[in-house]
Write an enzyme that holds these catalytic residues in place. Structure first.
Site, PDB file in Angstrom:
ATOM      1  N   ASP A 121       3.351  19.830  23.244  1.00 11.72           N
ATOM      2  CA  ASP A 121       4.561  19.078  23.573  1.00 11.72           C
ATOM      3  C   ASP A 121       5.709  19.518  22.654  1.00 11.72           C
ATOM      4  O   ASP A 121       5.553  20.425  21.832  1.00 11.72           O
ATOM      5  CB  ASP A 121       4.298  17.579  23.474  1.00 11.72           C
ATOM      6  CG  ASP A 121       3.814  17.146  22.100  1.00 11.72           C
ATOM      7  OD1 ASP A 121       3.903  17.931  21.133  1.00 11.72           O
ATOM      8  OD2 ASP A 121       3.336  15.999  21.987  1.00 11.72           O
ATOM      9  N   SER A 122       6.867  18.883  22.789  1.00  9.35           N
ATOM     10  CA  SER A 122       8.052  19.287  22.022  1.00  9.35           C
ATOM     11  C   SER A 122       7.846  19.269  20.507  1.00  9.35           C
ATOM     12  O   SER A 122       8.199  20.249  19.839  1.00  9.35           O
ATOM     13  CB  SER A 122       9.256  18.421  22.405  1.00  9.35           C
ATOM     14  OG  SER A 122       9.613  18.658  23.735  1.00  9.35           O
TER      15      SER A 122
END
Length: 89
Positions: A47-48
């Protein structure tokens, strides 16, 4: 000599090996499980926040800078390896 008649798989270059290790550390999988076509977001659940950590690790380990537009293009394991090999050479 291999009895199966297959050629031995060549060892990855040190740059590729380290890039794959950093990706593996980020997603929590062994490097041997990573395939070039694995997508960082979809297949590896990066994820980010994890992606940001990966980018910082790549910059630190290889002494490179990853611009925002380059980061956006790094979608697969192969993309990351190719980018690092190009930038680190």
């Amino acid at each position: 000599m291999l009895s199966s008649g297959t050629e031995p798989v060549p060892e990855p270059a040190p740059t590729e090996r380290l890039a794959r290790q950093l990706i593996a550390d980020t997603c929590g999988r062994p490097p041997a499980d990573l395939q070039p076509e694995h997508e960082l977001l979809g297949d590896l659940a990066i994820d980010s926040p994890k992606a940001l950590r990966l980018l910082m690790d790549l910059e630190d380990q290889f002494g490179i800078e990853v611009a925002d537009e380059d980061a956006a293009s790094l979608r697969t394991v192969a993309d990351v390896v190719a980018f690092v090999q190009e930038q680190a050479s």
